[in-house]
Structure formats: structure tokens, C-alpha cells
Enzyme design. Structure first.
Site, PDB file in Angstrom:
ATOM      1  N   TRP A  47     -14.532  -9.937 -19.053  1.00 33.06           N
ATOM      2  CA  TRP A  47     -14.611 -10.110 -17.596  1.00 33.06           C
ATOM      3  C   TRP A  47     -16.062  -9.841 -17.259  1.00 33.06           C
ATOM      4  O   TRP A  47     -16.516  -8.691 -17.284  1.00 33.06           O
ATOM      5  CB  TRP A  47     -13.678  -9.106 -16.931  1.00 33.06           C
ATOM      6  CG  TRP A  47     -13.295  -9.466 -15.540  1.00 33.06           C
ATOM      7  CD1 TRP A  47     -12.491 -10.495 -15.146  1.00 33.06           C
ATOM      8  CD2 TRP A  47     -13.686  -8.784 -14.354  1.00 33.06           C
ATOM      9  NE1 TRP A  47     -12.360 -10.488 -13.784  1.00 33.06           N
ATOM     10  CE2 TRP A  47     -13.075  -9.458 -13.270  1.00 33.06           C
ATOM     11  CE3 TRP A  47     -14.482  -7.671 -14.080  1.00 33.06           C
ATOM     12  CZ2 TRP A  47     -13.250  -9.060 -11.952  1.00 33.06           C
ATOM     13  CZ3 TRP A  47     -14.643  -7.291 -12.766  1.00 33.06           C
ATOM     14  CH2 TRP A  47     -14.035  -7.974 -11.716  1.00 33.06           C
ATOM     15  N   ARG A  65      -5.258  -8.280 -17.009  1.00 34.90           N
ATOM     16  CA  ARG A  65      -6.451  -7.550 -16.582  1.00 34.90           C
ATOM     17  C   ARG A  65      -7.513  -8.485 -15.998  1.00 34.90           C
ATOM     18  O   ARG A  65      -8.469  -8.031 -15.375  1.00 34.90           O
ATOM     19  CB  ARG A  65      -7.065  -6.817 -17.783  1.00 34.90           C
ATOM     20  CG  ARG A  65      -6.176  -5.735 -18.339  1.00 34.90           C
ATOM     21  CD  ARG A  65      -6.590  -5.334 -19.737  1.00 34.90           C
ATOM     22  NE  ARG A  65      -7.828  -4.605 -19.784  1.00 34.90           N
ATOM     23  CZ  ARG A  65      -7.927  -3.275 -19.721  1.00 34.90           C
ATOM     24  NH1 ARG A  65      -6.843  -2.558 -19.617  1.00 34.90           N
ATOM     25  NH2 ARG A  65      -9.087  -2.681 -19.783  1.00 34.90           N
ATOM     26  N   CYS A  96     -12.441  -6.189 -19.027  1.00 34.60           N
ATOM     27  CA  CYS A  96     -12.368  -6.636 -20.423  1.00 34.60           C
ATOM     28  C   CYS A  96     -11.176  -6.012 -21.150  1.00 34.60           C
ATOM     29  O   CYS A  96     -10.711  -4.944 -20.789  1.00 34.60           O
ATOM     30  CB  CYS A  96     -13.627  -6.215 -21.164  1.00 34.60           C
ATOM     31  SG  CYS A  96     -15.120  -6.829 -20.403  1.00 34.60           S
ATOM     32  N   LYS A 122      -2.882   0.335   5.883  1.00 34.60           N
ATOM     33  CA  LYS A 122      -2.187   0.561   4.603  1.00 34.60           C
ATOM     34  C   LYS A 122      -0.751   0.972   4.872  1.00 34.60           C
ATOM     35  O   LYS A 122       0.185   0.467   4.279  1.00 34.60           O
ATOM     36  CB  LYS A 122      -2.916   1.671   3.850  1.00 34.60           C
ATOM     37  CG  LYS A 122      -3.197   1.568   2.429  1.00 34.60           C
ATOM     38  CD  LYS A 122      -3.953   0.447   1.843  1.00 34.60           C
ATOM     39  CE  LYS A 122      -3.985  -0.870   2.463  1.00 34.60           C
ATOM     40  NZ  LYS A 122      -4.985  -1.800   2.139  1.00 34.60           N
ATOM     41  N   HIS A 182      -7.652   7.962  27.653  1.00 33.09           N
ATOM     42  CA  HIS A 182      -7.824   6.853  28.595  1.00 33.09           C
ATOM     43  C   HIS A 182      -6.613   5.939  28.613  1.00 33.09           C
ATOM     44  O   HIS A 182      -6.727   4.762  28.962  1.00 33.09           O
ATOM     45  CB  HIS A 182      -9.117   6.102  28.274  1.00 33.09           C
ATOM     46  CG  HIS A 182     -10.309   6.984  28.386  1.00 33.09           C
ATOM     47  ND1 HIS A 182     -10.822   7.392  29.596  1.00 33.09           N
ATOM     48  CD2 HIS A 182     -11.061   7.600  27.442  1.00 33.09           C
ATOM     49  CE1 HIS A 182     -11.854   8.194  29.391  1.00 33.09           C
ATOM     50  NE2 HIS A 182     -12.007   8.341  28.074  1.00 33.09           N
ATOM     51  N   GLU A 195      -8.283   1.723   8.200  1.00 31.20           N
ATOM     52  CA  GLU A 195      -7.742   1.312   6.909  1.00 31.20           C
ATOM     53  C   GLU A 195      -6.475   2.097   6.583  1.00 31.20           C
ATOM     54  O   GLU A 195      -5.501   1.533   6.085  1.00 31.20           O
ATOM     55  CB  GLU A 195      -8.815   1.498   5.822  1.00 31.20           C
ATOM     56  CG  GLU A 195      -8.378   1.190   4.416  1.00 31.20           C
ATOM     57  CD  GLU A 195      -7.798  -0.211   4.220  1.00 31.20           C
ATOM     58  OE1 GLU A 195      -7.879  -1.051   5.122  1.00 31.20           O
ATOM     59  OE2 GLU A 195      -7.214  -0.440   3.143  1.00 31.20           O
ATOM     60  N   GLU A 247       1.446  -1.946   6.396  1.00 32.85           N
ATOM     61  CA  GLU A 247       1.772  -3.098   5.545  1.00 32.85           C
ATOM     62  C   GLU A 247       2.787  -2.782   4.456  1.00 32.85           C
ATOM     63  O   GLU A 247       3.569  -3.648   4.079  1.00 32.85           O
ATOM     64  CB  GLU A 247       0.523  -3.771   4.969  1.00 32.85           C
ATOM     65  CG  GLU A 247      -0.275  -2.964   3.982  1.00 32.85           C
ATOM     66  CD  GLU A 247      -1.458  -3.762   3.425  1.00 32.85           C
ATOM     67  OE1 GLU A 247      -2.498  -3.155   3.215  1.00 32.85           O
ATOM     68  OE2 GLU A 247      -1.332  -4.983   3.208  1.00 32.85           O
ATOM     69  N   LYS A 261      -1.198 -12.150  -1.451  1.00 30.88           N
ATOM     70  CA  LYS A 261      -2.412 -11.494  -1.931  1.00 30.88           C
ATOM     71  C   LYS A 261      -3.667 -12.217  -1.460  1.00 30.88           C
ATOM     72  O   LYS A 261      -4.660 -11.598  -1.126  1.00 30.88           O
ATOM     73  CB  LYS A 261      -2.382 -11.408  -3.460  1.00 30.88           C
ATOM     74  CG  LYS A 261      -3.550 -10.660  -4.059  1.00 30.88           C
ATOM     75  CD  LYS A 261      -3.511  -9.187  -3.692  1.00 30.88           C
ATOM     76  CE  LYS A 261      -4.763  -8.433  -4.091  1.00 30.88           C
ATOM     77  NZ  LYS A 261      -4.942  -7.211  -3.298  1.00 30.88           N
ATOM     78  N   ASN A 292     -15.870  -2.780 -24.031  1.00 28.43           N
ATOM     79  CA  ASN A 292     -15.408  -2.731 -22.651  1.00 28.43           C
ATOM     80  C   ASN A 292     -16.217  -1.636 -21.969  1.00 28.43           C
ATOM     81  O   ASN A 292     -16.408  -0.576 -22.540  1.00 28.43           O
ATOM     82  CB  ASN A 292     -13.906  -2.390 -22.649  1.00 28.43           C
ATOM     83  CG  ASN A 292     -13.339  -2.305 -21.243  1.00 28.43           C
ATOM     84  OD1 ASN A 292     -13.994  -2.685 -20.286  1.00 28.43           O
ATOM     85  ND2 ASN A 292     -12.124  -1.810 -21.145  1.00 28.43           N
ATOM     86  N   GLY A 293     -16.713  -1.889 -20.750  1.00 22.96           N
ATOM     87  CA  GLY A 293     -17.479  -0.871 -20.033  1.00 22.96           C
ATOM     88  C   GLY A 293     -18.881  -1.369 -19.738  1.00 22.96           C
ATOM     89  O   GLY A 293     -19.169  -2.556 -19.854  1.00 22.96           O
TER      90      GLY A 293
HETATM   91  C1  F6R Z   1      -4.587  -5.406   3.065  1.00 18.00           C
HETATM   92  C2  F6R Z   1      -5.209  -6.581   2.493  1.00 18.00           C
HETATM   93  C3  F6R Z   1      -5.651  -7.640   3.423  1.00 18.00           C
HETATM   94  C4  F6R Z   1      -6.940  -8.301   2.891  1.00 18.00           C
HETATM   95  C5  F6R Z   1      -7.308  -9.522   3.750  1.00 18.00           C
HETATM   96  C6  F6R Z   1      -8.599 -10.137   3.282  1.00 18.00           C
HETATM   97  O1  F6R Z   1      -4.261  -4.481   2.082  1.00 18.00           O
HETATM   98  O2  F6R Z   1      -5.326  -6.709   1.313  1.00 18.00           O
HETATM   99  O3  F6R Z   1      -5.851  -7.158   4.713  1.00 18.00           O
HETATM  100  O4  F6R Z   1      -7.954  -7.356   2.909  1.00 18.00           O
HETATM  101  O5  F6R Z   1      -6.288 -10.468   3.693  1.00 18.00           O
HETATM  102  O6  F6R Z   1      -8.480 -10.556   1.956  1.00 18.00           O
HETATM  103  P1  F6R Z   1      -9.759 -10.821   1.063  1.00 18.00           P
HETATM  104  O7  F6R Z   1     -10.420  -9.498   0.879  1.00 18.00           O
HETATM  105  O8  F6R Z   1      -9.220 -11.387  -0.206  1.00 18.00           O
HETATM  106  O9  F6R Z   1     -10.629 -11.770   1.825  1.00 18.00           O
END
Ligand code: F6R
Length: 609
Positions: A75, A27, A2, A484, A503, A480, A487, A604, A99-100
Site C-alpha cells: 500500500w 487491508r 501493506c 458519531k 440563547h 464529531e 450515526e 461508506k 511493512n511500516g
Molecule cells: C461519518 C462519515 C461521513 C463521511 C462523509 C464524507 O462517520 O464517515 O460523515 O465523513 O460522508 O466522506 P469522505 O470523507 O469519504 O468524503
């Protein structure tokens, strides 16, 4: 998340509020509204949808004409996006934007209903508006102070009392709020971008401080209603920087938003110290019946599922299979009526995850979506739904969505274990209380480890390849960490179960291959340390992310760099341990001259196969 704005001055208030809200659009929101003193009366105009819908509605009904008002982009958390649930909300003599999350709003609502109050919306915000009205004794500051003492949770509030048409009040606990000032006018806003078009001078409202805004200036009191002086700040950001809250990139901003994201995600799902997922359509009776669980997702979301597998199997003793969505959908997987298929997705639109959901449904399985984007396809099509309440994630590399996916996995595992009677109520309460401490623990890690990780990142800048190792939950988490790093830094890396190294993969180790080891799980730490010694003796430089307890037991020279994180409930350690890995990835990308917000070749939301 929000957005709040407010204005007192000489300008056309409706205009100022809508303009300011436009700067908070980044946001994310699903409805918008304003309330303005118009000829001594508070006139509210609000609607589901975007600011263009609000502009249209203002045209249709006539915009309130006045110089004092508050505005909001919502939101949705409590209650679906709708005109009625949109802010501002009112009691007879009070109108507010919020907000919150008000944690104890159900108890407060029951109390107010018992006093004859009638509610129009499903929101926690209306409860605050009604409570303010109920408590109102003609003295706004005293009233706000009394109500604040009754509220649990996080909030930032913009408040108008009908009896005081020349002023706006503002207060906050946890959720951010600023007060902007200029000649003859004052503003409130959730974030600096909202006011930059009018002023660069602002105050940061601190916890439980109350601000009173008039056209002549602002005054502040603390929670004992004692007047306080505050330091005036001046924003020196341009608009783009301001949307990043002064951070150079969304990725690091979102890393810093994680404590708030976890808090927002878990608070509404905890009642009387126990998990409560009723609002998500999940009941203990139903949960009891599932014999197997399959978690299907992609990338980071799949890694959250890996942590989920360890936790669910450990606590609820239900077998969990974790599958990559693009594999699951083409494999004729074995799922059916007795099975629960959990789809995890930030965007809720990932093509493979959506196809996997549809396939699981077609095979008769019950589906549960864990999704961040409201109203997305996966959210709409799943049988049950838990939203992660991370707010919009703008950086391509997922950080705060992952940490809230973990938070939901824990809540779900606790609920399932209760249903299966593999976890006692007392033990569950203990775990929930530990989970409630995680926002502060993450905050501590951010504050205490960022500089160290920044330094270590300078050592990784020319690496061509890296290995992450860990055991159990630390292995799941390392996946993960490795994703990170690769990428955003474009350095090749792999995550390996530490015990599996010998192994084959250990043949890769030499002095050009740094190894990042995660060691937070006491029972396997001695084993992981042996693996570290093995790779160290083959020349690898070692970066160790471990608990302070583990660090104390380390012999000198085992690791080249140690990032210590506080020891907490071991099952929950991935929530804190992921943070240094995210920060390390971010600064490595920066050192290599990459834009971490827009890594090459990545989008994204992956809505194609
Ligand atoms: C890595 C990343 C991607 C997403 C993947 C799934 O930082 O963001 O590996 O996790 O493309 O995306 P969603 O979660 O939107 O299904």
C-alpha cells in the site's frame, strides 16, 4: 496497509504465499509480489495491481518452484504504485518484504549512495535491503541486529539471505507480525487471517525480537541476541472474526488502530523536527501567498476541517472558512486566485466534495486534497495532495480517517505558520515534538478509558436525545462526537457551543436529556463549567470528558460521570479527546443492538449527491 507473509516447509511455496496474501487483501493494496528460493537462487516476481495480476504474471514467467519464500501486498507510501516499487526488494545477497515506514531512510540512502550503492526504486524498503547487504558479514542475526540499531521508525520485515536457502528471518518494531507454526512448516504474516487456512497456532513477535524460521520450527532472540521462549497462542476465530483481528467489529478495531494510523501519517512528513510537505507538492514560498483558506468537505471530514480552522487561524493568522461541500457547490462561493481551497475526504470519491473541488479550480483557486484512498478522483484532480495514511477504513463510521485528517491539519497549520512567519522555528519544533507524542497518548486513552466509556454507554441506552457542549476546539470536536453517536446508535444528538445554550436551546434541557461536555482548553474551562452547572441545575445528567488537570479542580457532584484524559499540548487535545467520544458511540450502539459497522441508511462512500 501493506501485508507480509512468509513460508518455510514442504508445500509449493509460491502457492502458499499467494493464498496467504489473498487473506490480507482486506487491508488494501496496490501491488503484490513474492520471492522464493528456486534451485538455490532467490527468484522474485512482482507487479503493480491486484493479486490476479500477480497470478497472471506468475503464469507468464513461470512461478518460482521451491519451499522457502516471502510475499507482500504493498500500500504505497514512498513512491507511486509501480512494478519497480513493489516488494520484495533486494540487495546482492538479501531480499526483504517490509511493512511500516523508515523515518531516516533519506540519510541512510545518502550514506549508501556515497558507498557506491545504486537504487532501483523510490522506496524506503530498498534502503533497508541495501543496508542489510552492506552490513552482511555471513551472520544473519548479527547483521539484522546491527541494521535494526540504525533504523528509525516502524517496521515489520521478512528477510531471506542468499547464503541460507533453508530459512526466513523476521523482525518487527511497532508494525505487527506473527509467526505461525505447524508440523514441518512455519509462516510469518502481518495478521492471523493469512495463516488460518494452514494453522491456528502462532506466536506474537514483540518489538525488536528476531525470529528464525526453518521447516523444523522457529527460534527467537531479543535485541541482545539472547534466546527467548515465547508463549504459543491459538486462534479461535473464524475467518471473518480474524479479519477483524479478534475484535467484534471493524469500528472498534479501527478505533484501536488509531495510534498506528497517526504514527504512519505524520512520520514521513517530519524532517529534522520540522514539518516537511515537499513530497505533497507544497512549498513555503507558495504557502506564503495565500490570503484566505476555505476548507470544504462532508460529515466527519468537515468536522476535521472545523478543528483545522481553529488551529490554522490561531497559528498562521490566515482567515479560514469551513464549508459543507453540498452548500459550497451550489452557492457561487467567493474564492479566487489568492485563495487555497482544501478538500478533505476519506474516500476521495464523495460526489459533493469532488464537485466543490472542480468548482474551486474553475474559479482560479489553488486546491489541496487531504485524502485517504490512493488514486481516488479527488486525489488525482487536486493541485496538491496530502494522503492520510490511515489504511483502509472499513466501518462506515469514520474514526481512524478522522484522527489522521486532524494529524494532517496540524502538520499543514505548522507549515503554513512557518511560511507566514507567525510561528518561530523553535516553537514549531516544540509543537512537532508534542505531535509525535500523540500516538502514545491515544494508546493511553484507549487503554485507560475504554472500560469507563463502556460503563457510561449503559446509561445512555434509553436516551432519546442528547446534547454535546464545548467551547473553542472542544466545540469543534463535539460536532464529531455528536455525529458519531447519532450515526451508530440512532439517538438524536446535537453539538452546541456551550456559551450559545442560553440563547434558546437550554429550554430543551430536562432530566431526560443527558449532556456530554468536553473541557480540555484551560482558558475556557471555568466558562464551560458554568454552563455545565446551568444544565445540571435543570436536571440533565452530565458526562464530562476533560483533562486530568481539569478533573482535579472539579467540585464534587458537578458531573455524574467523568472521563479523564491526560493533559497534553492544548492545541492538540482534540486528537486524544475524540477517542472517548468514539468509544462511547460504539458501545451505545452495541447496547442498543445495532451493528455499528453497517448503520442503517448509510454508505461508506457517498458517490451520489
Ligand atoms: C461519518 C462519515 C461521513 C463521511 C462523509 C464524507 O462517520 O464517515 O460523515 O465523513 O460522508 O466522506 P469522505 O470523507 O469519504 O468524503
Amino acid at each position: 496497509m501493506c501485508g507480509i507473509v512468509g513460508y518455510v516447509g514442504a508445500k509449493d511455496c509460491s502457492e502458499v504465499l499467494v493464498n496467504a496474501l489473498t487473506k490480507l487483501e482486506y487491508r488494501g493494496y496496490d501491488s503484490a509480489g513474492i520471492a522464493v528460493f528456486d534451485d538455490g537462487e532467490i527468484r522474485t516476481v512482482k507487479t503493480k495491481g491486484k493479486l490476479d495480476d500477480l497470478r497472471q504474471k506468475l503464469k507468464e514467467v513461470g512461478k518460482p518452484s521451491g519451499h522457502v519464500g516471502i510475499g507482500h501486498t504493498r500500500w504505497a507510501t514512498h513512491g507511486e504504485p509501480s512494478d519497480i516499487n513493489s516488494h520484495p526488494h533486494s540487495g546482492a545477497r538479501v531480499t526483504i518484504v517490509h511493512n511500516g515506514i523508515i523515518e531516516n531512510y533519506i540519510e541512510l540512502k545518502e550514506f549508501l549512495i556515497s558507498k557506491g550503492r545504486v537504487f532501483l526504486s523510490e522506496t524506503d524498503t530498498e534502503v533497508v535491503a541495501q543496508l542489510l547487504d552492506y552490513e552482511y558479514d555471513g551472520k544473519p542475526l548479527e547483521t539484522i541486529d546491527r541494521v535494526m540499531a540504525e533504523l528509525k521508525g516502524s517496521f515489520a520485515l521478512g528477510i531471506m539471505f542468499k547464503d541460507f536457502p533453508d530459512r526466513v528471518f523476521a523482525v518487527r518494531r511497532e508494525s505487527p507480525l506473527i509467526v505461525g507454526v505447524a508440523e514441518g512448516e512455519c509462516f510469518i504474516a502481518s495478521d492471523v487471517p493469512a495463516i488460518l487456512q494452514y494453522t491456528r497456532d502462532y506466536y506474537l513477535l514483540e518489538h525488536d525480537e528476531i525470529a528464525t524460521l526453518t521447516k523444523d520450527g522457529v527460534s527467537f532472540v531479543d535485541e541482545r541476541l539472547q534466546p527467548i521462549e515465547k508463549e504459543l497462542k491459538t486462534a479461535d476465530w473464524d475467518m471473518e472474526a480474524a479479519e477483524k483481528g479478534g475484535y467484534p467489529h471493524f469500528m472498534i478495531k479501527e478505533i484501536h488502530e488509531q495510534p498506528e494510523a497517526i504514527r504512519t501519517t505524520i512520520l514521513p512528513r517530519i524532517k529534522d523536527g520540522l514539518p516537511c510537505l515537499d513530497e505533497c507538492g507544497i512549498t513555503l514560498e507558495e504557502l506564503k501567498e495565500f490570503k484566505n483558506i476555505t476548507i470544504v468537505a462532508c460529515g466527519t471530514a468537515m468536522h476535521a476541517g472545523m478543528v483545522g480552522k481553529y488551529v490554522i487561524e490561531d497559528l498562521a493568522r490566515v482567515p479560514v472558512n469551513v464549508d459543507i461541500a453540498s452548500e459550497f457547490r451550489y452557492r457561487n462561493p467567493i474564492v479566487g486566485r489568492d485563495d487555497l481551497v482544501i478538500i478533505i475526504s476519506q474516500s476521495g470519491e464523495t460526489a459533493d466534495s469532488l464537485a466543490a473541488l472542480r468548482l474551486a479550480k474553475s474559479k482560479g483557486a489553488t486546491t489541496l486534497a487531504i485524502v485517504n484512498a490512493k488514486g481516488s478522483s479527488i486525489a488525482r484532480e487536486a493541485d496538491m495532495l496530502i494522503y492520510t495514511l490511515a489504511g483502509p477504513e472499513i466501518a462506515v463510521a469514520s474514526t481512524k480517517a478522522y484522527i489522521t485528517q486532524l494529524s494532517v491539519m496540524y502538520l499543514f497549520a505548522f507549515e503554513l505558520a512557518l511560511a507566514k512567519e507567525t510561528l518561530s522555528v523553535a516553537e514549531c519544533k516544540r509543537l512537532i515534538s508534542a505531535l509525535q507524542k500523540m500516538p502514545d497518548a491515544v494508546q493511553y486513552v484507549i487503554e485507560n478509558c475504554e472500560e469507563k466509556c463502556k460503563y457510561i454507554a449503559t446509561k445512555l441506552v434509553s436516551a432519546e436525545s442528547l446534547l454535546y457542549i464545548g467551547r473553542g476546539l472542544d466545540y469543534a470536536l463535539s460536532m464529531e462526537g455528536s455525529l458519531k453517536l447519532k450515526e451508530v446508535s440512532y439517538i438524536h444528538s446535537e453539538s452546541y457551543a456551550a456559551g450559545e445554550l442560553k440563547h434558546g436551546t437550554i429550554s430543551l434541557i430536562n432530566d431526560e436529556m443527558p449532556v456530554i461536555s468536553v473541557a480540555t482548553q484551560t482558558d475556557v474551562i471555568p466558562k464551560t463549567i458554568s454552563n455545565i452547572v446551568e444544565v445540571k441545575s435543570r436536571g440533565a445528567e452530565i458526562i464530562l470528558v476533560c483533562t486530568d488537570a481539569c478533573a482535579r479542580g472539579l467540585k464534587d457532584g458537578i458531573a455524574d460521570y467523568v472521563v479523564e484524559i491526560p493533559h497534553s499540548e492544548e492545541l492538540l487535545m482534540p486528537i486524544t479527546a475524540v477517542v472517548p467520544l468514539q468509544i462511547l458511540a460504539y458501545y451505545t450502539a452495541i447496547n442498543r443492538g445495532n451493528d455499528p459497522d453497517k448503520p442503517r441508511n448509510l454508505a461508506k462512500s457517498v458517490t451520489v449527491e
